[in-house]
Structure formats: structure tokens, C-alpha cells
Write a protein that holds these residues in place. Structure first.
Motif, mmCIF file in Angstrom:
data_model
loop_
_atom_site.group_PDB
_atom_site.id
_atom_site.type_symbol
_atom_site.label_atom_id
_atom_site.label_comp_id
_atom_site.label_asym_id
_atom_site.label_seq_id
_atom_site.Cartn_x
_atom_site.Cartn_y
_atom_site.Cartn_z
ATOM 1 N N UNK A 39 -2.809 -0.766 14.858
ATOM 2 C CA UNK A 39 -2.779 -0.250 13.483
ATOM 3 C C UNK A 39 -2.194 -1.288 12.537
ATOM 4 N N UNK A 40 -1.155 -2.002 13.010
ATOM 5 C CA UNK A 40 -0.547 -3.054 12.200
ATOM 6 C C UNK A 40 -1.554 -4.155 11.899
ATOM 7 N N UNK A 41 -2.335 -4.516 12.922
ATOM 8 C CA UNK A 41 -3.342 -5.566 12.728
ATOM 9 C C UNK A 41 -4.378 -5.150 11.695
ATOM 10 N N UNK A 42 -4.855 -3.886 11.822
ATOM 11 C CA UNK A 42 -5.852 -3.387 10.858
ATOM 12 C C UNK A 42 -5.278 -3.347 9.447
ATOM 13 N N UNK A 43 -4.040 -2.866 9.359
ATOM 14 C CA UNK A 43 -3.397 -2.780 8.048
ATOM 15 C C UNK A 43 -3.201 -4.155 7.446
ATOM 16 N N UNK A 44 -2.822 -5.130 8.284
ATOM 17 C CA UNK A 44 -2.611 -6.493 7.778
ATOM 18 C C UNK A 44 -3.920 -7.100 7.297
ATOM 19 N N UNK A 45 -5.020 -6.749 7.983
ATOM 20 C CA UNK A 45 -6.327 -7.211 7.492
ATOM 21 C C UNK A 45 -6.585 -6.676 6.093
#
Length: 553
Positions: A104-110
Motif C-alpha cells: 500500500x505504501x508503494x502504491x501511495x508513493x507512486x
């Protein structure tokens, strides 16, 4: 224990699962080996931030507010918050859909990275451009207001000269009247004086006769009393009078010249489309063979322009003063005659569905609303040529100076001039000039470029939104017959630029950067004005005085 790990554990690449990791992508939050790192950054759709593994930023997990010894390492999809494993399995988030917090963090950072890119590359530059425009306007204030002050001084000097001339003329008239009056009185005085002298002589002669007792003198005397009883004429002169008129300050103000009021309007800022909306329209590939889908007989002797009101209704203009709204069967729905009786130079349809036309004889730009014609702009020193309506409902107008030596494109918001585009960065003219009937159709592209078909220059001239030259298109090398002769121009949802090559009976399709894509023929003869509707159907004002509707996407 992993078969490849000894007493000291070896951390492996998250992608290939075989090679030792050496790097970490902070955007995607994955560990990478040397080979996978190279492949990973080659994906240009994201701005990956690959750093040495030891320099990676550690993930900062929040402590669970309900379980002090737990960290929130799970993401609750239903509630949209990080939670700990206890809350997810046994607490208030039990039974909710959950996902890995790092994913989720990766998606949000994208998503954050995309926001950052839009701020850096699109939004912030527009704000800087607006600030620069305001600074430029402020810098020009002194010059513009000084010109108005100078004009007021010059008008005052002219009025002073005129008033002085009038005063001097009145004084001269008074002096002339005075001299005539004095001359008349002098003449009257001379007549009376002569008679007085004569009377004195008569009186003296009479006394001498009486004293002498001379019979001869007495008998020869003839009385002249009756002659002098009639007094000489008296000159009566009516003194002229000066009657000053009461000075009417309103009339004096009107005579001096008016000053239009300062108008300060705060327009709603344009809402920029998102990067996705700008860069990702629905893809519509070009047809290998464009299709003619309708033919509209306009009834004009010469047909010049067509502008779409809807998918099945088009405004047209030709060689007379009447503009016609026709359906696809050629039925006349509405006709409007120009206010002046002149043939319009060009027509366009606004975002509100109203008709705009230019009249280069009266130097006016006119709006037709509910069949009523309103002149919204009257030019001084310039003549309007062609017109188009922009995505922001502004008007773009090509125009030529009265001396035929200059051409430019002007943007209007209502009747207010917002932008003038005339020269490139080296101060050279962007557009050709030389005649009141210069053909310079224009269109705003989806990326806000301004595209002008400069027929005299035999080129399509494209500038960006701020007026900076992007490119000139002078035809495709396959033009081995007659020279490229661009007339009408339009753009579509794919940011294609379409221009009518009148002499070669075809339409060129370019991409937004000026690269030739292909021709449209469809049996065209002398194509002139162009437009597209909201479904990207092309309408062509053809040389046989009929509008051709063509599907090419």
C-alpha cells in the motif's frame, strides 16, 4: 534456513529471488540486485528512486493506539487506515479486507510521485508564468499611463490654441468696429465744423451790411436762413456688445475627449486538466481509408467556411452577406445577414453555441445571439481576418494592419484583449502580410498550441500557448505537383492538425509536433474551410460549394 544462506543470512533480490540485493527503490519499496536495478529503472512510466541498500530510508511504522507493543504493519482497505495484526485478526477490523502495508505504501508513493511531477512540470510553471505576466503588466503600466497623460496634454494644447485663436479673432473684430465707428464720427464732425465756419462768415457779412447803410449791399443780400434751419445729419452708431456664452462644463469635457473607466475584473482561474486527462485521451486510430458520410449543398456561388454547431448542424459562409445554418440534408434552418451588408470574412461557433463573424470592411468582430447581432470589438488601424473559439471560450483572431505591412494573432476574452502574438524570439514576424484578403485560418489545438494556416507564406505556423514558435510545416516531400497551399485548418481530440491543401485537392494530417501522418482525398476538389465536431467527424467546405462530412478516425 535458505539453502544458500550460511550462518550469516544473505538478503536476496525481491524480483529475481536469486542474486544478492545491492539497491533499494524507494518509490516501489523493493530490494534489487545489480541486473534487476538496471531493468527496473528502464521503466520510464515512473520516476524510480534507486539508492544503495544501506542508504535506504527505513520504514517508520506507527504504534497501534490499542496495543502498545504492536506496530501497524497491515492496511485495512475498508477503513483506509494502518492497523496491527491483533486488530486485524481479533479487534474492530476483524473480517475487513486487508493488504500488506508495504504494498500500500508503494502504491501511495507512486500516487504521491505523480502529484509531485504534476506540481513540478505543469502546475508550478503555470503559476510562475502567471506571476511573470503580472510583473510584465506592472512594468508596462508607467509607459501606458504616460502615453495617456501625454495625449491629454496634447489635447489641452490644441484646445488652448483654438481658444487663443478665437479670442484674437474677437479682439480683431472689436478693433475694426471701433475704427469704423471713429471714422464715422470724424466725418460727421467735419461736416458740422464746415457749416459752423460758413455760418460765422454769414453772420460777419450781415453785421457789416447793417453797419454800412450801403443801399447796394442791402438790396443785393439774399437770405440763407432757411438753408441752415435744416441741421446737418447726425450720425447715430449702435455700439456693438459682446455676449459671452455660459461655459457648459459637460460639453467642454465632451469636446476635450472622454476617458473610459478603469475596469478591474477578477476572472475565475482556468482549471487545469489533470495530467492524465491531458495526455491520455481515448485513442482513435486513423482509418486506412477515410469515408465520405454526407454531402451538404449550401447554395452559395463560392463557399469559404464551415463551423460545427452540432453533429448534424453546421454554419456556413460564402460570397455574400448571408450566413446559413444547415442540417446534413442541406435544409436551411436559420439564416443571418451581416449588420453591414458586407460578406463576412470568417465565422466561428462559441462554446455557448453562439455565432461569431468578422467584417474586415467595418473592422468589427460581431456576436450573433438569439438572432440579434452585437458588435463586441471594433479595431483601430487593423482589420480582422479569421476567427476561432478556444477551449477557455476566448476568441483568437488573425488580423492585418491598414498599411498591409503587419499581421498578428490576438486573443480576446469578451471584448478585452488578453494576448498579442506577432514576433518570434529574434523579433522577426511570425506571419506573412501583404493584403486585406490574406488567408489565415487558425485553430487552437488540444495542447493549447495556436495553429495558423499562413497561405501567403505557404506554411502552417504553430506557436505554444505563450506565443513562442514551435514549428513551421511547409508540406510533405511527396508534394511533387503544385506547391503546398494551406487554407483551412482545424484540430481534433487526438491533437492532430488537419489543413486543407487547396491547390492539390487534399488534406494533410499532422501530429501535434508537425510530423506528417497521411493525406485525406475522398474526391475533394479545392478544399477550403475545415472544422471537426465533438465526435471527430471532419467537415470540409469543398470547391464545388458543398460541405463534405468525412470520417477519418
Amino acid at each position: 534456513m535458505h539453502p544458500r544462506r550460511s550462518a550469516q543470512e544473505v538478503l536476496l533480490c525481491d524480483l529475481c529471488k536469486t542474486a544478492p540485493l545491492q539497491s533499494h527503490c524507494e518509490l516501489c519499496n523493493i530490494n534489487l540486485c545489480v541486473n534487476c536495478a538496471g531493468k527496473h529503472v528502464s521503466d520510464s512510466s515512473k520516476r524510480h528512486n534507486v539508492v544503495p541498500f544501506l542508504h535506504r530510508k527505513s520504514t517508520n511504522y506507527h504504534k497501534c493506539p490499542d496495543h502498545a507493543d504492536k506496530h501497524c504493519e497491515i492496511y485495512c482497505e475498508k477503513c483506509g487506515v494502518p492497523v496491527c495484526s491483533t486488530c486485524a485478526l481479533f479487534g474492530k477490523h476483524k473480517g475487513h479486507d486487508v493488504s500488506d502495508i508495504l504494498e500500500k505504501l508503494s502504491t501511495k508513493k507512486e500516487s504521491l510521485q505523480k502529484d509531485l511531477e504534476e506540481f513540478e512540470t505543469r502546475i508550478y510553471p503555470r503559476y510562475e508564468e502567471m506571476a511573470s505576466d503580472v510583473q510584465t503588466e506592472k512594468a508596462e503600466l508607467e509607459t501606458k499611463y504616460r502615453k495617456m497623460t501625454t495625449a491629454a496634454d496634447q489635447q489641452g494644447e490644441i484646445l488652448h490654441r483654438e481658444i487663443t485663436a478665437i479670442v484674437n479673432k474677437r479682439k480683431s473684430d472689436i478693433a475694426e468696429m471701433k475704427n469704423k465707428h471713429l471714422a464715422a464720427l470724424n466725418k460727421n464732425t467735419d461736416e458740422i465744423t464746415n457749416r459752423i465756419t460758413e455760418l460765422r462768415q454769414i453772420i460777419q457779412d450781415l453785421k457789416k451790411i447793417l453797419d454800412s447803410n450801403d443801399v447796394s449791399l442791402t438790396s443785393s443780400y439774399k437770405s440763407r436762413n432757411s438753408e441752415f434751419r435744416t441741421l446737418p445729419p447726425k450720425v447715430r452708431v449702435t455700439l456693438p456688445s459682446f455676449s459671452p456664452q455660459k461655459i457648459n462644463k459637460d460639453q467642454l469635457n465632451e469636446m476635450f475627449g472622454s476617458l473610459s473607466p478603469l475596469s478591474i475584473n477578477t476572472e475565475h482561474g482556468d482549471t487545469m486538466k489533470s495530467a492524465e486527462a491531458v495526455s491520455s485521451p481515448p485513442v482513435k486510430p486513423l482509418l486506412d481509408e477515410p469515408r465520405l458520410t454526407a454531402t451538404i449543398d449550401t447554395g452559395y456561388r463560392l463557399l469559404y467556411s464551415v463551423s460545427c454547431l452540432s453533429e448534424d448542424q453546421v454554419w456556413t459562409r460564402g460570397d455574400n452577406e448571408t450566413m446559413k445554418l444547415l442540417n446534413l440534408r442541406g435544409k436551411l434552418l436559420t439564416s443571418i445577414k451581416t449588420k453591414s451588408g458586407n460578406a463576412p470574412e470568417d465565422i466561428a461557433v462559441t462554446r455557448d453555441g453562439d455565432l461569431v463573424y468578422t467584417d474586415n470592411i467595418t473592422r468589427t468582430i460581431n456576436l450573433v445571439k438569439n438572432k440579434q447581432i452585437q458588435t463586441v470589438i471594433t479595431l483601430q488601424g487593423w482589420r480582422p481576418l479569421y476567427v476561432c473559439c478556444t477551449a477557455s471560450n476566448h476568441l483568437l483572431v488573425t488580423m492585418v494592419s491598414d498599411d498591409l505591412k503587419q499581421s498578428k494573432v490576438v486573443r480576446y476574452s469578451g471584448s478585452i484583449e488578453k494576448q498579442s502574438i506577432q514576433f518570434d524570439d529574434q523579433g522577426r514576424p511570425l506571419y506573412s502580410s501583404g493584403g486585406y484578403n490574406d488567408i489565415k485560418y487558425l485553430s487552437e489545438n488540444r495542447n493549447l498550441d495556436i495553429c495558423v494556416a499562413d497561405c501567403r507564406a505557404r506554411a502552417v505556423v504553430v506557436v505554444n500557448q505563450s506565443g513562442k514558435l514551435r514549428f513551421r510545416y511547409t508540406g510533405h516531400p511527396s508534394n511533387t505537383e503544385l506547391s503546398f497551399n494551406p487554407v483551412g485548418i482545424t484540430t481534433d481530440s487526438q491533437s492532430h492538425i488537419l489543413t486543407a491543401d487547396c491547390d492539390n485537392d487534399r488534406i494533410h494530417i499532422l501530429d501535434q509536433d508537425g510530423q506528417f501522418l497521411r493525406y485525406i482525398h475522398c474526391g475533394l476538389f479545392g478544399p477550403y474551410g475545415l472544422c471537426v465536431d465533438i465526435r471527430d467527424n471532419l467537415f470540409v467546405a469543398n470547391g464545388d460549394n458543398k460541405v463534405k462530412k468525412i470520417q477519418y478516425l
